[in-house]
Every structure is written in C-alpha cells, then in structure tokens.
Enzyme design. Structure first.
Site, PDB file in Angstrom:
ATOM      1  N   GLN A 164       6.186 -11.420   6.158  1.00  0.00           N
ATOM      2  CA  GLN A 164       4.848 -11.958   5.331  1.00  0.00           C
ATOM      3  C   GLN A 164       4.887 -13.557   5.444  1.00  0.00           C
ATOM      4  O   GLN A 164       6.005 -14.197   5.026  1.00  0.00           O
ATOM      5  CB  GLN A 164       4.768 -11.570   3.765  1.00  0.00           C
ATOM      6  CG  GLN A 164       4.608  -9.949   3.699  1.00  0.00           C
ATOM      7  CD  GLN A 164       5.682  -9.240   3.639  1.00  0.00           C
ATOM      8  OE1 GLN A 164       7.100  -9.786   4.396  1.00  0.00           O
ATOM      9  NE2 GLN A 164       6.063  -8.284   3.068  1.00  0.00           N
ATOM     10  N   TRP A 202      -4.105  -1.956  -2.801  1.00  0.00           N
ATOM     11  CA  TRP A 202      -2.992  -2.473  -3.108  1.00  0.00           C
ATOM     12  C   TRP A 202      -2.748  -2.232  -4.673  1.00  0.00           C
ATOM     13  O   TRP A 202      -1.797  -1.778  -5.285  1.00  0.00           O
ATOM     14  CB  TRP A 202      -2.705  -3.924  -2.795  1.00  0.00           C
ATOM     15  CG  TRP A 202      -1.296  -4.598  -3.175  1.00  0.00           C
ATOM     16  CD1 TRP A 202      -0.092  -3.903  -3.431  1.00  0.00           C
ATOM     17  CD2 TRP A 202      -0.790  -5.923  -3.573  1.00  0.00           C
ATOM     18  NE1 TRP A 202       0.915  -4.854  -3.511  1.00  0.00           N
ATOM     19  CE2 TRP A 202       0.372  -6.142  -3.538  1.00  0.00           C
ATOM     20  CE3 TRP A 202      -1.798  -6.986  -3.319  1.00  0.00           C
ATOM     21  CZ2 TRP A 202       1.007  -7.157  -3.862  1.00  0.00           C
ATOM     22  CZ3 TRP A 202      -1.130  -8.410  -3.585  1.00  0.00           C
ATOM     23  CH2 TRP A 202       0.329  -8.608  -3.971  1.00  0.00           C
ATOM     24  N   GLN A 249       0.241 -11.892   9.007  1.00  0.00           N
ATOM     25  CA  GLN A 249       0.617 -11.177   7.878  1.00  0.00           C
ATOM     26  C   GLN A 249       0.373 -11.933   6.457  1.00  0.00           C
ATOM     27  O   GLN A 249       1.170 -12.921   6.297  1.00  0.00           O
ATOM     28  CB  GLN A 249       1.917 -10.496   7.924  1.00  0.00           C
ATOM     29  CG  GLN A 249       1.870  -9.365   6.784  1.00  0.00           C
ATOM     30  CD  GLN A 249       2.927  -8.638   7.100  1.00  0.00           C
ATOM     31  OE1 GLN A 249       3.594  -8.470   7.966  1.00  0.00           O
ATOM     32  NE2 GLN A 249       3.315  -7.550   6.030  1.00  0.00           N
ATOM     33  N   ASP A 250      -0.547 -11.650   5.482  1.00  0.00           N
ATOM     34  CA  ASP A 250      -0.651 -12.299   4.340  1.00  0.00           C
ATOM     35  C   ASP A 250      -1.185 -13.889   4.170  1.00  0.00           C
ATOM     36  O   ASP A 250      -0.472 -14.799   3.785  1.00  0.00           O
ATOM     37  CB  ASP A 250       0.860 -12.307   3.434  1.00  0.00           C
ATOM     38  CG  ASP A 250       0.669 -10.485   3.074  1.00  0.00           C
ATOM     39  OD1 ASP A 250       0.216  -9.908   3.632  1.00  0.00           O
ATOM     40  OD2 ASP A 250       2.092 -10.575   2.370  1.00  0.00           O
ATOM     41  N   ARG A 259      -7.358  -2.327   1.976  1.00  0.00           N
ATOM     42  CA  ARG A 259      -6.343  -1.218   1.474  1.00  0.00           C
ATOM     43  C   ARG A 259      -6.238  -1.447  -0.224  1.00  0.00           C
ATOM     44  O   ARG A 259      -6.267  -2.694  -0.767  1.00  0.00           O
ATOM     45  CB  ARG A 259      -4.825  -1.602   2.082  1.00  0.00           C
ATOM     46  CG  ARG A 259      -5.140  -1.548   3.785  1.00  0.00           C
ATOM     47  CD  ARG A 259      -3.643  -1.183   4.151  1.00  0.00           C
ATOM     48  NE  ARG A 259      -2.704  -2.256   3.935  1.00  0.00           N
ATOM     49  CZ  ARG A 259      -1.236  -1.911   4.046  1.00  0.00           C
ATOM     50  NH1 ARG A 259      -0.732  -0.761   4.345  1.00  0.00           N
ATOM     51  NH2 ARG A 259      -0.269  -2.936   3.662  1.00  0.00           N
ATOM     52  N   THR A 311       7.606 -13.451  -0.402  1.00  0.00           N
ATOM     53  CA  THR A 311       6.214 -13.737  -0.051  1.00  0.00           C
ATOM     54  C   THR A 311       5.765 -14.953  -0.950  1.00  0.00           C
ATOM     55  O   THR A 311       4.867 -15.779  -0.154  1.00  0.00           O
ATOM     56  CB  THR A 311       5.281 -12.325  -0.037  1.00  0.00           C
ATOM     57  OG1 THR A 311       5.652 -11.494   0.504  1.00  0.00           O
ATOM     58  CG2 THR A 311       3.478 -12.824   0.542  1.00  0.00           C
ATOM     59  N   ASP A 356      -3.484  -7.454   5.714  1.00  0.00           N
ATOM     60  CA  ASP A 356      -3.583  -7.944   4.371  1.00  0.00           C
ATOM     61  C   ASP A 356      -3.829  -9.425   4.192  1.00  0.00           C
ATOM     62  O   ASP A 356      -3.276 -10.006   3.281  1.00  0.00           O
ATOM     63  CB  ASP A 356      -2.629  -7.247   3.682  1.00  0.00           C
ATOM     64  CG  ASP A 356      -2.292  -5.837   3.444  1.00  0.00           C
ATOM     65  OD1 ASP A 356      -3.327  -5.007   3.771  1.00  0.00           O
ATOM     66  OD2 ASP A 356      -1.242  -5.332   3.259  1.00  0.00           O
TER      67      ASP A 356
END
Length: 373
Positions: A191, A293, A213-214, A291, A156, A235
């Site tokens: 990601q 993390w 995503q991300d 969320r 990522t 996220d």
C-alpha cells in the site's frame, strides 16, 4: 533556504478539537437474531427515512464550518535557492506559526519536489497552489512495508507522500504522487498513499493523485474534489470521508484486476460516503467500482462515463456476504461500455430520482458553508 520577509504577527488562540464517536451494535444480547428478510426490510426503511431528511438537515457529526477564504499573506516555494522564500514545501509549512489562524497561500513554482509533507492539525487555513498539475509535483516512494525510524513498518497511514491533518485545507493545480510501483495481486505491505486527507472541510481543484495501491486515502472529514485526476490499481480511493467528486477522471492502471473504491462506513449512523458526479472512469485492466471495506460502505456514481474496464458485476463484498444486506452501492444515469446495470450484483441499486438527489450537490458535504467556487 528562506529569504528575508516581513515578520508575521499572529494572535494565539486555543483550538479544541472534539472527536465524536458513534458506536452501534448490530446484535441484541439475550434475544434471538431477527430473520434475514426482516433485517433487510428494516434497513430499507432506515435508508428511506435517511433520504427524507439528509437534504434538509445538517450532518449530525459536523458543526457549521467557518472557513477563511481571503488570503492574509503569501509564501513562495521554488526548487532554486534565492528565487522563492523556501526551497521545500515542508520548510514553508514548518515556518508558519504553531497555531495558524489566517489564510496562508503557499505558491509552489514548477518543479519536482522530492519530499514527504505533513501539515499538523494546528495549522489550519493553508492553501497549496501549484503552477499546474503537470508542472508542480510533490513525490515520495514510501509503502506500508517501508521501515520507519523506529525500525518498524510505516503502515498505510504513514506511507503518505502528503498528509493533511488540519481543517480548511485547499490545494490547486498540484500533482501528489507516490512513486512505488504497481504491486502484483495479493502483495503484502505494498500500500502506497500519495495523499492522506484527515482534516475536515478540504477542497482540491485541478489536482492529480498518482499511485497504485491505495493512492488517495480519503480518511475522514468532508472533502470536495473538482476536476481532479486520480490514478491507481487497487482500492485507490479509500477511507471513511464524506466526499463529493465532481468532474473528475478516475483512471485504473492494472495488468490484471483491481477496485476503484473501498469506502469504510461502519455504522448506519455514520454520515459518510463517496459520491462521484459527472466523472469519467477509464484505464486498463478489470475493475470493480468498489469493494465493501466497511459494513455499511456507501458509494454512488451518477451521470458518470464508465469504459469497459468496469466488470459487469460492478461491486464486491470483500469476502463477507453479510455486508450485502447493509452496504449502499448505487449508480444513476451512467454511460459507457462498463455502465450497464443489467449484470450488476443483486445487492447494488439503480437509483431513482429521489434516491440520488442527496448525492448530487454540495449539500451532500455541507459545501455551501466552506467552499468558494
């Protein structure tokens, strides 16, 4: 290609970067663990104490910022050779001194710049200024599972289209985009970061961050986002930065479900967290506001419009019920179809006037030291 321009004279200095690591133990060796209700009361007391001093004392992990706001020189990037000084953003950055100590404004003319960009830690005081977020676009399509030059997945961190590692970075009127498609739920290695900001004291004005995503890796440091557009699916604002998002549009894109934030504060001593003030949360699909993390994840939404994409429960513990005792998820005077607090999880907060005060202004990120509005 580079046009002829006046040579740049720079006085070399030594930059010493001191990393401060704060480690906290949640267990006491040789003693029985305290009952859950006692630990919860202790955590509440710690937070109340934090509220009292956060507005007046400087954040412990950061020293006073000494930004340089007046430009010393300008460079121009244009996709057409001969129009600007360079034809790629990375080429302009590579041609700066190894240790940069003056404010450099790199004007990026309208166009789509198909490239990965990385600014090293020694090249501080860089401003990237586009012709408008709809006109100047830097894009690439790496994902965490993309194989790098060594034949291994990038991960990522290295998937970012644009990676900022230096302090005192500024971006204006640019789109940072990762072109990877929206992944299905539970997909591995999908990601795909549009921008990673690791440097301290960075500000973004009128920028767009597009991905799935991300999308925006708000990795570490103090950051300010003003009137920005941030789009993603899972996220899509994540990391362990100490960041203020003011007047931003946060736009979810999902055919199923997703999450707006995933903040990674791991210790009650960490001066990190995300504050969203006077923002709008829009889009399609069903989303959590955040969320957990990190064990002590901290996210606050204040005076923010939330449409019906936000699920009534609001927040998710990321599969670890123990985090419900330590995270700080809150909202204050929000509006819209997804803003009702009545259905929220019991471990989130509807903040009081006193509790929300530290999150509302530039003092949250020591911004008066390094931001010029």
């Amino acid at each position: 290609m580079m046009k002829q321009h006046r040579p740049i004279v720079v006085i070399s200095i030594i930059i010493v970067v001191v990393g401060v690591s704060v480690v906290e133990s949640l267990h006491t060796t040789g003693h029985k663990r305290k009952p859950v209700h006692t630990r919860a009361l202790n955590l509440q007391a710690e937070y109340t104490k934090w509220i009292r001093w956060i507005g007046t004392l400087r954040h412990s992990l950061y020293k006073p910022a000494k930004n340089l706001l007046v430009p010393s020189f300008y460079l121009v990037v244009d996709t057409t050779e001969g129009v600007g000084d360079f034809t790629s953003v990375q080429e302009a950055i590579d041609n700066l001194p190894f240790i940069n100590i003056v404010r450099v404004v790199i004007k990026i003319n309208a166009g789509i710049y198909q490239e990965k960009v990385s600014i090293p830690i020694t090249k501080a005081f860089i401003t990237l200024e586009g012709a408008g977020a709809d006109c100047t676009i830097i894009q690439w399509g790496d994902m965490a599972g993309t194989l790098g030059p060594d034949g291994r997945p990038l991960g990522t961190y290295n998937s970012a289209t644009v990676a900022i590692n230096s302090p005192y970075f500024i971006a204006k009127n640019i789109t940072f985009k990762n072109t990877a498609p929206v992944p299905p739920p539970g997909a591995i290695g999908r990601q795909a970061v549009a921008l990673r900001i690791t440097g301290d004291a960075a500000a973004f004005f009128g920028c767009s961050f597009l991905g799935a995503q991300d999308t925006l890796y708000d990795h570490t440091g103090r950051h300010y986002f003003k009137n920005c557009f941030i789009e993603g699916s899972v996220d899509f604002i994540f990391g362990n930065g100490l960041s203020l998002y003011e007047g931003c549009v946060v736009h979810g894109i999902s055919n199923t479900y997703g999450a707006v934030t995933a903040q990674k504060r791991e210790s009650s001593a960490d001066d990190t967290g995300f504050a969203f003030v006077r923002c709008k949360v829009t889009g399609s699909g069903a989303f959590y506001l955040g969320r957990a993390w990190g064990t002590f994840s901290r996210v606050v939404f204040a005076y923010t419009y939330m449409d019906k994409i936000i699920m009534p429960v609001g927040w998710q513990n990321m599969g670890d019920p123990h985090k419900e005792l330590t995270v700080f998820f809150g909202q204050y005077k929000c509006s819209g179809g997804g803003a009702s607090f009545s259905g929220r999880v019991s471990w989130s907060r509807e903040l009081t006037d006193e509790e929300v005060k530290p999150f509302l202004a530039l003092t949250f990120i020591d911004g008066h030291d390094w931001i010029s509005l």
